[in-house]
Design an enzyme around this catalytic site. Structure first.
Site, PDB file in Angstrom:
ATOM      1  N   GLU A 122       5.834  10.203  11.960  1.00 52.83           N
ATOM      2  CA  GLU A 122       5.619   9.283  11.519  1.00 52.83           C
ATOM      3  C   GLU A 122       6.644   9.966  10.296  1.00 52.83           C
ATOM      4  O   GLU A 122       5.595  10.903   9.573  1.00 52.83           O
ATOM      5  CB  GLU A 122       4.744   8.065  10.640  1.00 52.83           C
ATOM      6  N   GLY A 254      -3.122  11.753   4.831  1.00 53.82           N
ATOM      7  CA  GLY A 254      -4.552  11.538   5.022  1.00 53.82           C
ATOM      8  C   GLY A 254      -4.658  11.191   6.027  1.00 53.82           C
ATOM      9  O   GLY A 254      -5.803  12.030   7.146  1.00 53.82           O
ATOM     10  N   ALA A 255      -3.955  10.405   7.446  1.00 57.67           N
ATOM     11  CA  ALA A 255      -3.905  10.974   8.673  1.00 57.67           C
ATOM     12  C   ALA A 255      -3.246   9.805   9.086  1.00 57.67           C
ATOM     13  O   ALA A 255      -2.114   8.411   8.652  1.00 57.67           O
ATOM     14  CB  ALA A 255      -5.644  10.113   9.691  1.00 57.67           C
ATOM     15  N   MET A 256      -3.180  10.093  10.449  1.00 57.02           N
ATOM     16  CA  MET A 256      -1.824   8.983  11.579  1.00 57.02           C
ATOM     17  C   MET A 256      -2.708   7.877  12.175  1.00 57.02           C
ATOM     18  O   MET A 256      -2.967   8.968  13.400  1.00 57.02           O
ATOM     19  CB  MET A 256      -1.068   9.883  11.853  1.00 57.02           C
ATOM     20  N   GLU A 257      -1.788   6.796  12.428  1.00 52.84           N
ATOM     21  CA  GLU A 257      -2.424   5.804  13.558  1.00 52.84           C
ATOM     22  C   GLU A 257      -1.732   5.939  14.847  1.00 52.84           C
ATOM     23  O   GLU A 257      -1.733   5.005  15.534  1.00 52.84           O
ATOM     24  CB  GLU A 257      -2.162   4.517  13.172  1.00 52.84           C
ATOM     25  N   ASN A 258      -1.045   7.245  15.035  1.00 51.69           N
ATOM     26  CA  ASN A 258      -0.688   7.405  16.781  1.00 51.69           C
ATOM     27  C   ASN A 258      -1.493   6.520  18.067  1.00 51.69           C
ATOM     28  O   ASN A 258      -3.096   6.310  17.969  1.00 51.69           O
ATOM     29  CB  ASN A 258      -0.211   8.603  17.475  1.00 51.69           C
ATOM     30  N   GLU A 291      -7.305   3.418  10.088  1.00 42.54           N
ATOM     31  CA  GLU A 291      -5.873   3.783  11.258  1.00 42.54           C
ATOM     32  C   GLU A 291      -6.124   2.708  12.453  1.00 42.54           C
ATOM     33  O   GLU A 291      -5.892   2.746  13.456  1.00 42.54           O
ATOM     34  CB  GLU A 291      -6.162   5.934  11.591  1.00 42.54           C
ATOM     35  N   HIS A 294      -4.920   0.125  12.378  1.00 39.83           N
ATOM     36  CA  HIS A 294      -3.516  -0.341  12.280  1.00 39.83           C
ATOM     37  C   HIS A 294      -2.786  -0.782  13.754  1.00 39.83           C
ATOM     38  O   HIS A 294      -2.060  -0.981  14.148  1.00 39.83           O
ATOM     39  CB  HIS A 294      -2.782   1.561  12.260  1.00 39.83           C
ATOM     40  N   GLU A 313       1.466  -1.509   5.841  1.00 36.31           N
ATOM     41  CA  GLU A 313       1.211  -0.159   5.277  1.00 36.31           C
ATOM     42  C   GLU A 313      -0.157  -1.432   4.418  1.00 36.31           C
ATOM     43  O   GLU A 313      -1.290  -0.962   3.942  1.00 36.31           O
ATOM     44  CB  GLU A 313       1.235   0.944   4.053  1.00 36.31           C
TER      45      GLU A 313
HETATM   46  N1  PHE Z   1       0.908   6.358   8.710  1.00 30.22           N
HETATM   47  C1  PHE Z   1      -0.382   6.499   7.596  1.00 30.22           C
HETATM   48  C2  PHE Z   1      -0.771   5.727   7.033  1.00 30.22           C
HETATM   49  O1  PHE Z   1      -1.289   5.276   5.878  1.00 30.22           O
HETATM   50  C3  PHE Z   1       0.918   7.466   7.208  1.00 30.22           C
HETATM   51  C4  PHE Z   1       1.275   8.603   7.123  1.00 30.22           C
HETATM   52  C5  PHE Z   1       2.766   9.048   7.048  1.00 30.22           C
HETATM   53  C6  PHE Z   1       0.555  10.181   7.536  1.00 30.22           C
HETATM   54  C7  PHE Z   1       3.772   9.686   7.311  1.00 30.22           C
HETATM   55  C8  PHE Z   1       1.868  11.273   8.121  1.00 30.22           C
HETATM   56  C9  PHE Z   1       2.883  10.785   7.510  1.00 30.22           C
HETATM   57  O2  PHE Z   1      -1.648   5.627   8.067  1.00 30.22           O
HETATM   58 ZN    ZN Z   2      -1.644   3.572   6.867  1.00 33.10          ZN
END
Ligand code: PHE
Ligand code: ZN
Length: 849
Positions: A122, A254-258, A291, A294, A313
């Site tokens: 992302e 912070g983190a990523m919701e893959n 996350e 998400h 978001e």
């Molecule tokens: N989508 C992530 C979140 O809000 C944030 C994020 C954006 C992480 C871009 C990495 C890169 O949970």
């Molecule tokens: Zn988010």
């Protein structure tokens, strides 16, 4: 194409994708500098598209071969992607590219962190992994094969098969490429299981480096609570057989919701009582929940395009704050959220970077992961919920999930489910998404013949590109108190829709004290002439905890304003009012700790600027310190009593009750330090058995200019723990005396452990300096220079992290002309740097406008 200035994209130019994707097959042969990525993608012309041009995004890729339906093709490539002639019917695209994860310092795409491979896609990182239509409205199921000697090989979805040196994963849920993830490393898991309300048994794993084993228990516990909560409150169950979370040391955000494979900055996973503070535990719980949530708001329903970022978001932040409110104290959570909103989002809205919750154009989307999109986006949903009521909200959300599951949706879709579910017209409400700036709400009142009338006027100041604003829908939660403090009118929600509007309350015996904007029911600045007396009544008696706290904050702000502007002495009545709250044992200690926290220096600068003043940052700092000293002295008998009475019996627990006691106890300790030269704080530091107490004592010492020895001991004790050392770096810069801040920061950048390419470490020192308002804004301009030097250096390695930090300069309009000139000179210096990233180029252009 290469040297042309990057062009902005516009919301209004959206067109559907020319080709859709039915399936994606990826094979990764991992190698630090020669990773091979083989892709097989089933494309099909999109019947809804106007054009048939075949374009695949791709950046920094070496294309080795490409074929369509098995026949070799030679596409035209440039720095942004490729085009190729393709059949006017479904076809299979195959390509092999080479990439170098080890050389990827931008931490976007596939990169390496401490010997492990990880990915961040992302918003537009997938195009650095292979050629693909890298836009969120192209969704497909992914099958991934990873080949590597590393023991743990992870991707999205469910595991299919694995053998020595390889593993295969399949994600059945169609997803956009930004949710793709891959991890390979020497990792160990803290594992658990969860059975969903639909009867699906889910394996849960939190993967960390072996040295961090044992520090993921709280993250796992938070995950399980989040999964339960989303079932109970939103009726949303998890939809795969496994949920993996990986902690990574080098991470931009912070983190990523893959999907099925969340990747976290390790600071939001790893915790032990000895190494993590109460705040860290809080953040872990909140971000794990965020996350996880998400999975439905973002993944199952995603965004049509990046202009709709707030769709996932804002909603997910709103959901995680509901969760935190349920798990902890709703009142305290609300107050903390508003403190953060004002500090970050109001500040953004008031400066050159102001933009709507749904922006209409951008050059680099990474620059729009902002407090406005996230936190104001969440506030807008809170207002919606207040307007339609909890039942209407639940109905609308059920419809949203039913109608848009599996889709890439828009804000229009989102608002339509509320209209259809509740029958309400949201045309005017939609302005919250399109108009930037914080509305100012001025309030006057009158009382006659038992009728009390509130006269309201709203006005939103101009923001870049938006000189004129139309009135917005403002839900105003109001209650009325009798002069003796009894509540005579409980909370009612007034709906303001006009620029000017009056609301009357009848049948009152006496002129009431109004409690306006209860629970901070709208993200506005309330302007009302209020007597200190009225505030004292609210502080003592308001049934609304937010406004009770707010009354104290306004008192503090006014006292500080008088001290800064007129050189007034600290106000005794204020000190007494605060004392009454601090010693009120019926109040939650966490609430009392918040009430004792004075408005920040940056907040005071913003407030005074709005009143037409430009005091020097040092004047603000000195006044705030003087007020703290006065508070310490005025309540000198209270502090030891609080300190002695609030010790937590038993072993450390991160729960809200104990954390609240520690917060108030440490607030007492920091005031005691101003009276005893830090003796008690030193003892507290020596005796601390958890990081909250250790940092609390150290903070108390640094605030009075002491603590050198303790800093050294801390560094020796924690030299091997990078997350704890981040605190060590950050604390001494952000709490340095203003005249020492820049030197302290510079000195720390020369420290052997200052690994500047690690975003956490960079933010600790450079970000720490920008948070030391009086130090950063030192009249010499040395702070500006140091930060600009590091922005330039970081920009060449990691544009995203550098560009985020450039927001430190967004407050320039509120400073004197000398400082403005100094800041402008630094921004000019950055702007003219050769090879500036698109991220930083856009930021400085907006900052300078
Ligand atoms: N989508 C992530 C979140 O809000 C944030 C994020 C954006 C992480 C871009 C990495 C890169 O949970
Ligand atoms: Zn988010």
């Amino acid at each position: 194409m290469k040297d042309a200035a990057p062009q902005p994209v516009f919301l209004r130019d959206y067109t559907p994708p020319a080709y859709l994707v039915d399936s994606v097959d990826l094979t990764f042969r991992l190698h630090p500098t020669k990773t091979r990525v083989i892709s097989r993608i089933a494309f099909r012309p999109n019947p809804a598209a106007q054009d048939r041009r075949f374009f695949l995004h791709g950046e920094e890729l070496t294309l080795l071969r490409a074929a369509i339906d098995g026949t070799k093709v030679t596409p035209q490539t440039d720095t942004e992607g490729l085009t190729c002639t393709v059949p006017d019917a479904p076809f299979t695209w195959e390509a092999e590219v080479e990439i170098a994860p080890e050389e990827n310092t931008a931490l976007e795409g596939l990169y390496m962190s401490n010997g492990m491979y990880c990915s961040q896609c992302e918003a537009e990182g997938f195009r650095k992994i292979t050629y693909y239509p890298d836009r969120p409205d192209v969704m497909a199921p992914f099958t991934v094969r990873i080949e590597s000697d590393l023991p743990v090989l992870l991707s999205n979805g469910n595991p299919v098969a694995q053998g020595t040196g390889w593993a295969e994963w399949h994600d059945p849920w169609p997803k956009p490429a930004y949710l793709f993830a891959l991890v390979a490393g020497d990792l160990v898991a803290t594992s658990g299981a969860f059975t969903t309300c639909e009867g699906r048994k889910v394996d849960l794993n939190i993967w960390v480096r072996p040295a961090d084993h044992g520090k993921a228990d709280y993250a796992l516990d938070s995950l399980i609570r989040s999964m339960k909560w989303d079932e109970q409150v939103y009726g949303r169950a998890y939809d795969l057989d496994v949920f993996n979370i990986v902690a990574v040391d080098d991470f931009n955000m912070g983190a990523m919701e893959n999907k099925g494979l969340n990747i976290f900055n390790s600071r939001y996973v790893l915790a032990s009582p000895q190494t993590a503070t109460d705040r860290d535990y809080d953040n872990i719980e909140r971000i794990i929940a965020h996350e996880y949530f998400h999975n439905w708001t973002g993944n199952r329903i995603t965004c049509r395009d990046w202009f709709q970022l707030c769709l996932k978001e804002g909603l997910t932040v709103f959901r995680d704050s509901q969760f935190s409110a349920d798990e902890r104290s709703a009142a305290v959570k609300r107050i903390e959220d508003v403190i953060a909103l004002r500090a970050r989002q109001f500040r953004e809205d008031a400066g050159p970077l102001a933009h709507p919750v749904r922006p209409e154009s951008f050059t680099e989307i990474n620059n729009f992961y902002t407090a406005t999109v996230y936190e104001k986006g969440a506030e807008v949903i809170g207002m919606l919920r207040r307007l339609v009521g909890p039942a209407g909200y639940d109905k609308a959300l059920a419809l949203y999930f039913e109608r848009h599951d599996g889709q890439a949706a828009t804000i229009e879709d989102w608002l339509k489910v509320f209209e259809d579910a509740t029958g309400r017209d949201l045309t005017q409400f939609k302005r919250w998404y399109s108009q930037a700036g914080t509305p100012r709400l001025s309030v006057t009142d009158d009382f006659a013949d038992g009728t009390y009338t509130l006269h309201l006027r709203q006005e939103t100041p101009p923001t870049p590109g938006q000189p004129d604003k139309a009135p917005q829908v403002i839900p105003l939660a109001v209650g009325l108190l009798a002069p003796n403090g009894d509540e005579v009118v409980p909370t009612t929600v007034l709906e303001m829709t006009e620029a000017e509007q009056s609301f009357a309350f009848t049948g009152l015996d006496a002129r009431p004290v109004p409690s306006i904007l209860r629970g901070f029911s709208a993200p506005v600045v309330l302007e009302r002439e209020t007597s200190a007396q009225e505030r004292a009544v609210l502080l003592a008696h308001d049934t609304d905890p937010f406004n009770k706290w707010e009354a104290g904050r306004l008192l503090a702000r006014d006292v500080l304003t008088a001290m800064i502007r007129d050189g007034a002495a600290p106000d005794g009545a204020f000190l007494d009012a605060l004392a009454a709250v601090a010693r009120d044992a019926t109040l939650d200690p966490a609430f009392r700790a918040l009430a004792l926290r004075l408005p920040g220096e940056d907040q005071m600068a913003e407030h005074l600027h709005a009143l037409g003043h430009t005091p020097g940052p040092l004047t603000i700092h000195t006044a705030r310190e003087a007020l703290k000293d006065a508070l310490a002295g005025h309540l000198q008998t209270l502090w030891p009593a609080l300190y002695d009475g609030l010790a937590c019996p038993g072993p450390y627990s991160p729960g809200a009750a104990d954390a609240g006691r520690r917060a108030l106890r440490l607030a007492a300790l920091s005031h005691m330090a101003r009276l005893d030269g830090g003796a008690q704080a030193r003892a507290h530091f020596a005796a601390a058995d958890n990081m909250t107490d250790e940092i609390g004592a150290l903070t108390a010492l640094l605030e009075i200019g002491a603590g050198t020895e303790e800093l050294d001991r801390f560094a020796t004790r924690w030299a091997e723990d990078r997350l704890v050392m981040d605190k060590w770096f950050a604390l001494q810069v952000s709490l340095a005396a203003p005249e020492n801040a820049v030197d302290t920061a510079r000195c720390l950048t020369e420290h052997a452990a200052f690994n500047w390419k690690n975003p956490n470490r960079f933010r600790a020192v450079i970000g720490g300096l920008t948070m030391n308002a009086a130090g950063f804004h030192d009249a010499s301009g040395a702070g500006y220079r140091l930060v600009a030097d590091w922005l330039l250096r970081m920009d060449a390695a990691n544009p995203q992290t550098a560009a985020r930090m450039s927001t430190a300069f967004e407050t320039w309009p509120r400073y004197d002309s000398e400082r403005q000139a100094l800041i402008r000179a630094e921004l000019d210096r950055i702007a003219t740097q050769a090879g500036l990233s698109r991220d930083m180029g856009e930021m400085v252009a907006r900052l300078r406008a």
